[in-house]
Design an enzyme around this catalytic site. Structure first.
Site, short mmCIF file in Angstrom:
data_model
loop_
_atom_site.label_atom_id
_atom_site.label_comp_id
_atom_site.label_asym_id
_atom_site.label_seq_id
_atom_site.Cartn_x
_atom_site.Cartn_y
_atom_site.Cartn_z
N GLY A 136 0.19 -1.25 -0.12
CA GLY A 136 0.45 0.15 -0.03
C GLY A 136 1.31 1.39 -0.03
CG ASP A 137 3.49 1.71 3.10
OD1 ASP A 137 2.22 2.64 3.73
OD2 ASP A 137 4.25 1.46 4.26
#
Length: 304
Positions: free
Chosen positions: A248-249
């Site tokens: 996600g990052d």
């Protein structure tokens, strides 16, 4: 310039074990330490994709020194506020197919520390990008991201990745982009989302609450991007998931890189999906070559 803000960083201590028996002495097969925190991960992804950034936030003690030194080794610029206490340690233990996490608590952050951070953020300029990512430490109220945005100089573009009450409050200040995943969307609205139409419906609710653009990641099921006038769906390329931590990052990092390059929002979305997928298919955060290879497999479809 791109800035990343990690209010609650960590030293991630990752342990690999053949087996784990509760109540007994267990010997690890391997272990390693990494700088952790969502904003810090974004800075590392940006560096891998050829973009400079300045990492902001709070660090303290020998654990904070480790994070700072590791980032400098990667030529990532740092401008952290120094704390008296030690930056927390998060333990991630993998035994067979089971993964267990023990997350530490953040150190005390004084009002003087907070004032110093706000002073650093006021130095940003029109055209800068600020990525704020991660959980909110106990020393802050849940509206801290909202207050930061309200205090920023005009023209700073904010990309936000958080959840819960912090997200609910922050959208009121009109961030350029937020990136909840489907679980965080369900948690925020206290619902069980049954299909993709409902996913878009709740994403649009966040937009009505103030967010200009909403990207919703759904792991292997693809992602949606809701802009001010359109809805887009992007597929996920084929690959074997080796590590979902940091995916996600990486999506945020890819989207931010595209924004800094002046790409269209659809192209930024595609780069974000490619970066997130590349990290998921690797044991480490994505590289530029991996992203360039995967982006060829991504198709962005405009939804009526």
């Amino acid at each position: 310039m791109i800035y990343t803000l990690t209010l609650n960083p960590s030293l991630d201590y990752i342990i690999q074990m053949n087996s784990f028996v509760e109540g007994k002495v267990n010997i690890s097969e391997s272990e390693h330490k990494l700088p952790g925190g969502k904003g810090i991960n974004v800075s590392q992804v940006l560096k891998n994709l050829g973009h400079e950034s300045v990492a902001l936030g709070f660090l303290g003690g020998f654990t904070g020194d480790f994070i700072h030194d590791e980032l400098l080794k990667k030529n990532i610029k740092c401008n952290f506020v120094k704390l008296e206490g030690d930056t927390r340690v998060n333990v991630k233990m993998k035994s067979g197919n089971v993964e267990t996490e023990i997350n530490g608590n953040s150190p005390m952050i004084t009002q003087e520390n907070k004032d110093e951070l706000f002073s650093k953020l006021r130095e940003l300029k029109d055209g800068d990008i600020l990525v704020m990512a991660g959980s909110v430490p106990l020393s802050f109220d849940s509206d801290v991201y909202k207050r930061i945005m309200e205090d920023l100089p005009k023209g700073v573009k904010v990309i936000l990745d958080t959840k819960g009450k912090a997200l609910e409050e922050a959208v009121k200040a009109g961030p350029f982009l937020i990136k909840p995943n489907h679980h965080e969307l369900e948690e925020l609205f206290n619902v069980k989302i049954q299909n993709k139409d409902e996913m878009v419906e709740y994403g649009k609710k966040l937009q009505k609450m103030g967010a200009k653009n909403v990207a919703i990641s759904m792991a292997g099921d693809g992602a949606f991007l809701i802009t001010e006038d359109s809805v887009y769906f992007g597929n996920v390329p084929k690959g074997v998931v080796k590590n979902s931590v940091g995916a996600g990052d990486s999506m945020v990092g890819g989207f931010t890189a595209g924004t800094a390059e002046g790409l269209s929002i659809e192209e930024c979305f595609s780069m974000g999906i490619a970066a997130g997928s590349a990290s998921a298919f690797s044991k480490n955060l994505c590289t530029l070559r991996e992203v360039e290879n995967l982006i060829k497999e991504i198709r962005i479809e405009k939804i009526n």
